[in-house]
Design a protein around this motif. Structure first.
Motif, PDB file in Angstrom:
ATOM      1  N   GLU A 100      40.178  41.845  31.705  1.00 53.26           N
ATOM      2  CA  GLU A 100      39.185  42.078  32.754  1.00 53.26           C
ATOM      3  C   GLU A 100      37.802  42.245  32.152  1.00 53.26           C
ATOM      4  OE1 GLU A 100      39.123  44.916  36.689  1.00 53.26           O
ATOM      5  OE2 GLU A 100      39.452  45.871  34.752  1.00 53.26           O
ATOM      6  N   LYS A 101      37.736  43.004  31.071  1.00 51.41           N
ATOM      7  CA  LYS A 101      36.449  43.239  30.417  1.00 51.41           C
ATOM      8  C   LYS A 101      35.879  41.953  29.826  1.00 51.41           C
ATOM      9  CE  LYS A 101      36.297  47.008  28.067  1.00 51.41           C
ATOM     10  NZ  LYS A 101      36.443  48.031  27.000  1.00 51.41           N
ATOM     11  N   ALA A 102      36.760  41.106  29.279  1.00 51.17           N
ATOM     12  CA  ALA A 102      36.300  39.868  28.636  1.00 51.17           C
ATOM     13  C   ALA A 102      35.944  38.781  29.632  1.00 51.17           C
ATOM     14  CB  ALA A 102      37.385  39.356  27.681  1.00 51.17           C
ATOM     15  N   ALA A 103      36.682  38.711  30.746  1.00 53.17           N
ATOM     16  CA  ALA A 103      36.559  37.558  31.640  1.00 53.17           C
ATOM     17  C   ALA A 103      35.524  37.719  32.733  1.00 53.17           C
ATOM     18  CB  ALA A 103      37.919  37.250  32.272  1.00 53.17           C
ATOM     19  N   LEU A 104      35.302  38.941  33.178  1.00 58.86           N
ATOM     20  CA  LEU A 104      34.467  39.141  34.360  1.00 58.86           C
ATOM     21  C   LEU A 104      33.041  39.498  33.980  1.00 58.86           C
ATOM     22  CD1 LEU A 104      36.952  41.035  36.682  1.00 58.86           C
ATOM     23  CD2 LEU A 104      36.582  38.586  36.405  1.00 58.86           C
ATOM     24  N   LYS A 105      32.158  38.590  34.224  1.00 57.34           N
ATOM     25  CA  LYS A 105      30.737  38.793  33.972  1.00 57.34           C
ATOM     26  C   LYS A 105      30.011  38.764  35.304  1.00 57.34           C
ATOM     27  CE  LYS A 105      31.744  38.338  29.579  1.00 57.34           C
ATOM     28  NZ  LYS A 105      31.866  39.503  28.695  1.00 57.34           N
ATOM     29  N   GLY A 106      29.659  39.929  35.786  1.00 56.44           N
ATOM     30  CA  GLY A 106      28.902  39.973  37.024  1.00 56.44           C
ATOM     31  C   GLY A 106      29.724  39.874  38.284  1.00 56.44           C
ATOM     32  N   MET A 107      31.054  40.031  38.199  1.00 57.75           N
ATOM     33  CA  MET A 107      31.886  40.028  39.393  1.00 57.75           C
ATOM     34  C   MET A 107      33.022  41.021  39.224  1.00 57.75           C
ATOM     35  SD  MET A 107      34.385  36.651  39.370  1.00 57.75           S
ATOM     36  CE  MET A 107      33.238  35.426  38.767  1.00 57.75           C
ATOM     37  N   THR A 108      33.586  41.449  40.339  1.00 57.44           N
ATOM     38  CA  THR A 108      34.738  42.349  40.310  1.00 57.44           C
ATOM     39  C   THR A 108      36.023  41.528  40.276  1.00 57.44           C
ATOM     40  OG1 THR A 108      34.908  42.437  42.720  1.00 57.44           O
ATOM     41  CG2 THR A 108      33.465  44.046  41.660  1.00 57.44           C
ATOM     42  N   THR A 109      37.123  42.206  39.998  1.00 53.87           N
ATOM     43  CA  THR A 109      38.418  41.521  39.997  1.00 53.87           C
ATOM     44  C   THR A 109      38.759  41.018  41.398  1.00 53.87           C
ATOM     45  OG1 THR A 109      39.184  42.929  38.191  1.00 53.87           O
ATOM     46  CG2 THR A 109      40.861  41.754  39.422  1.00 53.87           C
ATOM     47  N   GLU A 110      38.411  41.786  42.423  1.00 57.43           N
ATOM     48  CA  GLU A 110      38.664  41.345  43.796  1.00 57.43           C
ATOM     49  C   GLU A 110      37.942  40.037  44.089  1.00 57.43           C
ATOM     50  OE1 GLU A 110      37.771  44.359  42.928  1.00 57.43           O
ATOM     51  OE2 GLU A 110      38.910  45.898  44.013  1.00 57.43           O
ATOM     52  N   THR A 111      36.686  39.936  43.648  1.00 61.08           N
ATOM     53  CA  THR A 111      35.928  38.698  43.848  1.00 61.08           C
ATOM     54  C   THR A 111      36.570  37.537  43.094  1.00 61.08           C
ATOM     55  OG1 THR A 111      33.885  39.987  44.068  1.00 61.08           O
ATOM     56  CG2 THR A 111      33.648  37.632  43.631  1.00 61.08           C
ATOM     57  N   PHE A 112      37.026  37.800  41.878  1.00 58.79           N
ATOM     58  CA  PHE A 112      37.699  36.791  41.071  1.00 58.79           C
ATOM     59  C   PHE A 112      38.951  36.274  41.787  1.00 58.79           C
ATOM     60  CE2 PHE A 112      41.041  35.830  37.939  1.00 58.79           C
ATOM     61  CZ  PHE A 112      40.429  34.853  37.173  1.00 58.79           C
ATOM     62  N   MET A 113      39.731  37.192  42.344  1.00 63.26           N
ATOM     63  CA  MET A 113      40.959  36.807  43.023  1.00 63.26           C
ATOM     64  C   MET A 113      40.667  36.027  44.297  1.00 63.26           C
ATOM     65  SD  MET A 113      43.240  40.257  42.389  1.00 63.26           S
ATOM     66  CE  MET A 113      44.731  39.589  43.160  1.00 63.26           C
ATOM     67  N   GLN A 114      39.613  36.399  45.001  1.00 63.83           N
ATOM     68  CA  GLN A 114      39.225  35.645  46.197  1.00 63.83           C
ATOM     69  C   GLN A 114      38.740  34.251  45.823  1.00 63.83           C
ATOM     70  OE1 GLN A 114      36.310  38.118  48.117  1.00 63.83           O
ATOM     71  NE2 GLN A 114      37.803  39.668  48.728  1.00 63.83           N
ATOM     72  N   LEU A 115      37.983  34.165  44.734  1.00 59.71           N
ATOM     73  CA  LEU A 115      37.434  32.893  44.292  1.00 59.71           C
ATOM     74  C   LEU A 115      38.539  31.886  44.002  1.00 59.71           C
ATOM     75  CD1 LEU A 115      34.887  31.283  43.383  1.00 59.71           C
ATOM     76  CD2 LEU A 115      35.218  32.270  41.109  1.00 59.71           C
ATOM     77  N   TYR A 116      39.631  32.356  43.410  1.00 64.01           N
ATOM     78  CA  TYR A 116      40.731  31.462  43.044  1.00 64.01           C
ATOM     79  C   TYR A 116      41.925  31.574  44.001  1.00 64.01           C
ATOM     80  CZ  TYR A 116      38.077  30.603  38.838  1.00 64.01           C
ATOM     81  OH  TYR A 116      37.084  30.238  37.955  1.00 64.01           O
ATOM     82  N   SER A 117      41.675  32.132  45.194  1.00 60.31           N
ATOM     83  CA  SER A 117      42.689  32.188  46.268  1.00 60.31           C
ATOM     84  C   SER A 117      43.998  32.790  45.774  1.00 60.31           C
ATOM     85  CB  SER A 117      42.932  30.788  46.836  1.00 60.31           C
ATOM     86  OG  SER A 117      41.737  30.230  47.327  1.00 60.31           O
ATOM     87  N   MET A 118      43.912  33.914  45.079  1.00 60.87           N
ATOM     88  CA  MET A 118      45.095  34.575  44.547  1.00 60.87           C
ATOM     89  C   MET A 118      45.644  35.563  45.578  1.00 60.87           C
ATOM     90  SD  MET A 118      43.953  35.290  40.595  1.00 60.87           S
ATOM     91  CE  MET A 118      45.643  35.628  40.080  1.00 60.87           C
ATOM     92  N   ASP A 119      46.782  35.254  46.136  1.00 59.27           N
ATOM     93  CA  ASP A 119      47.444  36.132  47.094  1.00 59.27           C
ATOM     94  C   ASP A 119      48.487  36.955  46.350  1.00 59.27           C
ATOM     95  OD1 ASP A 119      48.348  37.359  49.364  1.00 59.27           O
ATOM     96  OD2 ASP A 119      49.583  35.676  50.024  1.00 59.27           O
ATOM     97  N   CYS A 120      48.057  38.073  45.784  1.00 53.78           N
ATOM     98  CA  CYS A 120      48.923  38.881  44.912  1.00 53.78           C
ATOM     99  C   CYS A 120      48.845  40.355  45.330  1.00 53.78           C
ATOM    100  CB  CYS A 120      48.504  38.723  43.455  1.00 53.78           C
ATOM    101  SG  CYS A 120      48.572  37.042  42.826  1.00 53.78           S
ATOM    102  N   PRO A 121      49.434  40.711  46.462  1.00 52.54           N
ATOM    103  CA  PRO A 121      49.325  42.099  46.934  1.00 52.54           C
ATOM    104  C   PRO A 121      49.981  43.117  46.005  1.00 52.54           C
ATOM    105  CG  PRO A 121      50.923  40.859  48.242  1.00 52.54           C
ATOM    106  CD  PRO A 121      50.205  39.865  47.395  1.00 52.54           C
ATOM    107  N   ARG A 122      51.104  42.739  45.381  1.00 49.75           N
ATOM    108  CA  ARG A 122      51.782  43.679  44.489  1.00 49.75           C
ATOM    109  C   ARG A 122      50.953  43.930  43.228  1.00 49.75           C
ATOM    110  NH1 ARG A 122      55.468  40.014  46.335  1.00 49.75           N
ATOM    111  NH2 ARG A 122      57.227  40.790  47.592  1.00 49.75           N
ATOM    112  N   ALA A 123      50.392  42.864  42.673  1.00 44.83           N
ATOM    113  CA  ALA A 123      49.558  43.016  41.480  1.00 44.83           C
ATOM    114  C   ALA A 123      48.290  43.798  41.794  1.00 44.83           C
ATOM    115  CB  ALA A 123      49.200  41.639  40.912  1.00 44.83           C
ATOM    116  N   THR A 124      47.723  43.577  42.971  1.00 39.33           N
ATOM    117  CA  THR A 124      46.528  44.320  43.381  1.00 39.33           C
ATOM    118  C   THR A 124      46.831  45.811  43.446  1.00 39.33           C
ATOM    119  OG1 THR A 124      45.702  42.441  44.661  1.00 39.33           O
ATOM    120  CG2 THR A 124      44.823  44.611  45.217  1.00 39.33           C
TER     121      THR A 124
END
Length: 237
Positions: free
Chosen positions: A93-117
């Motif tokens: 998370e620290k390495a990959a996300l520059k200027g966005m949250t994990t929620e935004t990342f998951m929305q961007l790539y249409s990740m439907d992962c309620p258990r992981a969230t």
């Protein structure tokens, strides 16, 4: 394929290309059969690799949680793998996300992962063991000592003006992990709830963000009251 420059006898690294159809490109752009460069240098390539790694960890966590729900794996296997994925998630998370949250990342790539969230962003620790914890008194004593030490370490960090998410989050994660490992802790145990709430708050922030002084004061107060309740619980046992 384009000719690659070969200055001084060394070939320049080639670009990565993706073939898009008209349906796959939005905003009215037409790239039917045209090559689109995904990255043009090593820095951009690393950024895509980091995001791919984060994507894979989130998906793996979703599948692990599903397997545990179906009783396809044992409690021990689940806990070991879940702890590993949570630790990897923090780094990715620290390495990959520059200027966005994990929620935004998951929305961007249409990740439907309620258990992981739930596991990665809200809980931050594996599903706690409510029964059949450590039966050896010596093991329990070690767990209690570690929990006390982690309470003190986290409170000291706040007192010493550590405010960055990437400084406080690992400390709260370790504290929550210790609390959930102690056997026979009641459900909705107040210290667990307080620490979990702060983990959820920090998980929704970026690693570079900082909590303000009001939040820091509230965090210290919550940790202090959680520690006091934890010690009262131990005395009642």
């Amino acid at each position: 394929e384009r000719e690659r420059d070969t200055k001084e006898g060394r070939a320049e690294p080639s670009h990565t290309h993706i073939m898009f159809s008209k349906r796959e490109v939005s905003a009215g752009s037409v790239y039917d059969g045209e090559e689109i460069e995904l990255y043009v240098n090593s820095r951009e390539r690393q950024a895509y690799d980091d995001q791919a790694n984060l994507f894979a960890i989130i998906m793996a966590t979703e599948h692990l949680e599903g397997a545990y729900e179906r009783d396809d794996i044992s409690q021990k296997e689940y806990t070991t793998e879940c702890q590993k994925l949570i630790s990897q998630f923090r780094l990715a998370e620290k390495a990959a996300l520059k200027g966005m949250t994990t929620e935004t990342f998951m929305q961007l790539y249409s990740m439907d992962c309620p258990r992981a969230t739930e596991r990665l962003l809200k809980m931050g620790v594996p599903e706690p063991i409510h029964q059949g914890g450590a039966s050896d008194a010596g093991d329990v004593a070690v767990m209690v000592a570690e929990t006390v030490q982690r309470f003190i370490t986290t409170m000291d960090a706040v007192k010493l003006d550590q405010r960055a998410v990437d400084e406080l989050q690992p400390l709260l994660f370790e504290l929550m992990d210790s609390l959930t490992q102690i056997p026979n802790i009641p459900q909705n145990f107040e210290p667990n709830t307080k620490v979990q709430n702060w983990l959820q708050k920090l998980n929704a922030m970026r690693a570079m963000d900082q909590i303000d002084e009001d939040d820091a004061r509230q965090l210290y107060h919550d940790l202090e009251s959680a520690y006091a309740e934890f010690t009262r619980y131990l005395k009642r046992k």
